[in-house]
Write an enzyme that holds these catalytic residues in place. Sequence first.
Site, PDB file in Angstrom:
ATOM      1  N   ILE A 145      50.902  44.346  20.102  1.00  0.00           N
ATOM      2  CA  ILE A 145      52.212  44.889  20.462  1.00  0.00           C
ATOM      3  C   ILE A 145      52.716  44.226  21.748  1.00  0.00           C
ATOM      4  O   ILE A 145      53.851  43.736  21.798  1.00  0.00           O
ATOM      5  CB  ILE A 145      52.130  46.423  20.622  1.00  0.00           C
ATOM      6  N   ASP A 182      45.971  41.016  31.367  1.00  0.00           N
ATOM      7  CA  ASP A 182      45.055  41.382  30.284  1.00  0.00           C
ATOM      8  C   ASP A 182      43.777  40.589  30.504  1.00  0.00           C
ATOM      9  O   ASP A 182      43.718  39.393  30.209  1.00  0.00           O
ATOM     10  CB  ASP A 182      45.664  41.053  28.910  1.00  0.00           C
ATOM     11  N   ARG A 225      49.412  54.960  25.073  1.00  0.00           N
ATOM     12  CA  ARG A 225      48.723  56.252  25.074  1.00  0.00           C
ATOM     13  C   ARG A 225      49.022  56.949  26.397  1.00  0.00           C
ATOM     14  O   ARG A 225      48.960  56.322  27.466  1.00  0.00           O
ATOM     15  CB  ARG A 225      47.202  56.066  24.922  1.00  0.00           C
ATOM     16  N   GLU A 284      49.592  66.298  23.505  1.00  0.00           N
ATOM     17  CA  GLU A 284      50.674  66.250  22.513  1.00  0.00           C
ATOM     18  C   GLU A 284      50.529  67.409  21.540  1.00  0.00           C
ATOM     19  O   GLU A 284      49.432  67.570  20.965  1.00  0.00           O
ATOM     20  CB  GLU A 284      50.638  64.906  21.765  1.00  0.00           C
ATOM     21  N   HIS A 326      56.244  60.807  20.324  1.00  0.00           N
ATOM     22  CA  HIS A 326      55.259  59.910  19.695  1.00  0.00           C
ATOM     23  C   HIS A 326      55.740  59.413  18.316  1.00  0.00           C
ATOM     24  O   HIS A 326      55.076  59.619  17.299  1.00  0.00           O
ATOM     25  CB  HIS A 326      53.899  60.607  19.563  1.00  0.00           C
ATOM     26  N   ILE A 327      56.881  58.756  18.344  1.00  0.00           N
ATOM     27  CA  ILE A 327      57.448  58.249  17.081  1.00  0.00           C
ATOM     28  C   ILE A 327      57.401  56.721  17.017  1.00  0.00           C
ATOM     29  O   ILE A 327      58.069  56.103  16.193  1.00  0.00           O
ATOM     30  CB  ILE A 327      58.907  58.736  16.882  1.00  0.00           C
ATOM     31  N   ALA A 367      55.394  54.687  15.802  1.00  0.00           N
ATOM     32  CA  ALA A 367      54.989  54.078  14.523  1.00  0.00           C
ATOM     33  C   ALA A 367      55.852  54.555  13.366  1.00  0.00           C
ATOM     34  O   ALA A 367      55.641  54.162  12.225  1.00  0.00           O
ATOM     35  CB  ALA A 367      53.537  54.423  14.246  1.00  0.00           C
TER      36      ALA A 367
HETATM   37  P1  NAD Z   1      45.616  45.563  20.577  1.00  0.00           P
HETATM   38  O1  NAD Z   1      44.201  45.900  20.490  1.00  0.00           O
HETATM   39  O2  NAD Z   1      46.178  44.503  19.701  1.00  0.00           O
HETATM   40  O3  NAD Z   1      45.948  45.132  22.090  1.00  0.00           O
HETATM   41  C1  NAD Z   1      45.473  45.830  23.191  1.00  0.00           C
HETATM   42  C2  NAD Z   1      45.325  44.850  24.328  1.00  0.00           C
HETATM   43  O4  NAD Z   1      44.950  45.571  25.498  1.00  0.00           O
HETATM   44  C3  NAD Z   1      44.245  43.814  24.107  1.00  0.00           C
HETATM   45  O5  NAD Z   1      44.764  42.496  24.234  1.00  0.00           O
HETATM   46  C4  NAD Z   1      43.218  44.113  25.195  1.00  0.00           C
HETATM   47  O6  NAD Z   1      42.596  42.933  25.683  1.00  0.00           O
HETATM   48  C5  NAD Z   1      44.065  44.754  26.242  1.00  0.00           C
HETATM   49  N1  NAD Z   1      43.299  45.548  27.191  1.00  0.00           N
HETATM   50  C6  NAD Z   1      42.193  46.311  26.970  1.00  0.00           C
HETATM   51  N2  NAD Z   1      41.773  46.850  28.126  1.00  0.00           N
HETATM   52  C7  NAD Z   1      42.613  46.413  29.084  1.00  0.00           C
HETATM   53  C8  NAD Z   1      42.688  46.614  30.475  1.00  0.00           C
HETATM   54  N3  NAD Z   1      41.809  47.366  31.121  1.00  0.00           N
HETATM   55  N4  NAD Z   1      43.688  46.025  31.153  1.00  0.00           N
HETATM   56  C9  NAD Z   1      44.593  45.251  30.525  1.00  0.00           C
HETATM   57  N5  NAD Z   1      44.567  45.005  29.198  1.00  0.00           N
HETATM   58  C10 NAD Z   1      43.593  45.585  28.495  1.00  0.00           C
HETATM   59  O7  NAD Z   1      46.409  46.932  20.413  1.00  0.00           O
HETATM   60  P2  NAD Z   1      47.920  47.134  19.941  1.00  0.00           P
HETATM   61  O8  NAD Z   1      47.970  47.244  18.460  1.00  0.00           O
HETATM   62  O9  NAD Z   1      48.793  46.140  20.615  1.00  0.00           O
HETATM   63  O10 NAD Z   1      48.185  48.610  20.514  1.00  0.00           O
HETATM   64  C11 NAD Z   1      48.387  48.817  21.900  1.00  0.00           C
HETATM   65  C12 NAD Z   1      48.518  50.299  22.184  1.00  0.00           C
HETATM   66  O11 NAD Z   1      49.638  50.834  21.506  1.00  0.00           O
HETATM   67  C13 NAD Z   1      47.334  51.145  21.748  1.00  0.00           C
HETATM   68  O12 NAD Z   1      47.066  52.101  22.741  1.00  0.00           O
HETATM   69  C14 NAD Z   1      47.842  51.865  20.527  1.00  0.00           C
HETATM   70  O13 NAD Z   1      47.178  53.076  20.337  1.00  0.00           O
HETATM   71  C15 NAD Z   1      49.282  52.073  20.904  1.00  0.00           C
HETATM   72  N6  NAD Z   1      50.192  52.355  19.789  1.00  0.00           N
HETATM   73  C16 NAD Z   1      51.087  53.367  19.937  1.00  0.00           C
HETATM   74  C17 NAD Z   1      51.986  53.660  18.927  1.00  0.00           C
HETATM   75  C18 NAD Z   1      52.959  54.763  19.061  1.00  0.00           C
HETATM   76  O14 NAD Z   1      53.264  55.426  18.097  1.00  0.00           O
HETATM   77  N7  NAD Z   1      53.501  54.971  20.231  1.00  0.00           N
HETATM   78  C19 NAD Z   1      51.954  52.892  17.740  1.00  0.00           C
HETATM   79  C20 NAD Z   1      51.045  51.854  17.625  1.00  0.00           C
HETATM   80  C21 NAD Z   1      50.167  51.587  18.672  1.00  0.00           C
END
Ligand code: NAD
Length: 531
Positions: free
Chosen positions: A152, A171, A233, A262, A283-284, A286
């Site tokens: 993302i 990252d 999150r 939540e 939390h929408i 997705a």
């Molecule tokens: P992903 O695993 O592809 O990417 C996460 C990134 O975070 C990775 O590149 C990782 O190296 C990095 N990371 C881990 N620990 C770290 C730290 N301490 N400091 C900096 N970077 C760090 O995940 P994604 O699919 O991109 O999802 C990202 C977030 O979005 C997740 O928390 C997921 O749960 C959330 N999400 C939320 C919704 C929503 O409805 N709001 C929908 C989808 C995903």
Amino acid sequence: MYRILITDDLSPEGLAILKAAPDVQYDVVKRPPRQELLGRVHDYDAVIVRSSTPLDAGVFTAAPHLRVVGRAGVGLDGIDVPAATHHGTLIMNTPEANTLAAVEATLALMFALCRRVPQAYASLRAGAWERSKFLGVQLSGKVLGVIGLGRIGSRVATRCQALGMEVVAYDPYISEEVAERLRVELVAELDELLARSDVITVHMPLTEETRGMLSEAQFARMKNGVRLVNCARGAIVDEKALYRALVSGKVAGAALDVFSEEPPHSETLRALLALDTVVATPHIGASTIEAQQDASVQIVQGVLAALRGEGYPHAVNLPFANGADYQALLPYLRLAEKVGSLQMQLVRGRVGRVEVDVRGEEIATQVKAITVALLKGLLEPILKETVNYVNAPALAAERGIAVAQVHGEESEDYPNLISCRVVSTQETRLVAGSLFSRARPRIVQIDEYPMDVQPVGNVLIIASRDVPGVMGRIGTILGNHDLNIAEWRLGRTAPGEMELSFINMDSPVPDDVIREIAASGTVMDVRQVAL
Ligand code: NAD
């Protein structure tokens, strides 16, 4: 026929794939109470769930045939993954299905935050016309700080570049090359990102390390008037600290889709949501039609592939990395299984140690996967279908089998070689296999005997003295019992010493015939194996 139980809403596109599959029978029972689920799950090979069906250890115990659980979505909160792993059930999800939805939700929140869209809309609905009150800020020309440059975060970064933003990212777990490809400046310290960004957006998972990662100290290091977006999150941000930073004006505004609780009931969260500088959604991130469809289709395809043994996309509890090169790896995994299976059927005594040696360019990076396959093959003769790629290492450990990966000399004779030395309470044995032309598995060594044999079907393995007449005597006995030989290969240590016959048979050899061969003179050992 694979039987699949679906316990939540699945889009029609996903169901259509199941309907069209000739080898699938499925039932939809939406949100069954636990007792009903326990009663039903016995008959199924796979279950597909969304977030509303908890799967605890009891469910796995009640489901002897359950091989795959598919979660249409990402979170595995309600699924007891360790229990599933022990049971040998593969858990898979669809982490990519909602990526674009979350990216666009982040952008929507960012725009809404900077132009105060919800506040302006509410004002207009209330009958006011307050144009000067809703003076916004422009994104173009600003610095965006992306924390977490994964699926993302990286897409948010490229889209914001198109808006004319300068993007810096923090990252610690991605490479410089990834950032270069994205043309994003990767900073080594979070503090640098905090100090430079006009807008900060977080996109990492909630882990022990990221919980409360943006707190009092981090807010203090940010620019005055910074804006924060959290679509990842809730608990990544210390919400109390955020509240104080918003009230003091240090943070000009926050856009939140996620909360530590939540729905958000706590006093802190209610106070936060009451601030005029906060834009929020429940939390929408997705929640788009496309993301729901994609999750359904992807989970159905994944579950079918896993059931059919064609691949394990997005398996969360496979004990080895699961990449797109699975198809190329598969013949090596099958060979490793054969090596393990042959070992277990040959060795006498209780196995205490297994040493795996994997050589060859194509498989050098896949030692873990090959070891798992070898353990699966090793345990299969004693555990049958209970063992699979998911639970093989755990079951081996439970049996006190120590597993070591060793690395010997590169092989000049074979482009690839999978060797396995097994140490039991009675003996040490070696079996090695190689894949010829990327397709033909061969056993190339058994103990000290070099061989070139096909590990298929019913096989007699006979150790005897290397003297004339052995083949004739054994062949006559088999022929007398109407048992047909498909292929007979010999390996020997040195002329006149010992030889090993590897005889592929067209059918199993009865025990009395094996006894007759054993008693035929010069034969030291007769074993029958099924490969
Ligand atoms: P992903 O695993 O592809 O990417 C996460 C990134 O975070 C990775 O590149 C990782 O190296 C990095 N990371 C881990 N620990 C770290 C730290 N301490 N400091 C900096 N970077 C760090 O995940 P994604 O699919 O991109 O999802 C990202 C977030 O979005 C997740 O928390 C997921 O749960 C959330 N999400 C939320 C919704 C929503 O409805 N709001 C929908 C989808 C995903």
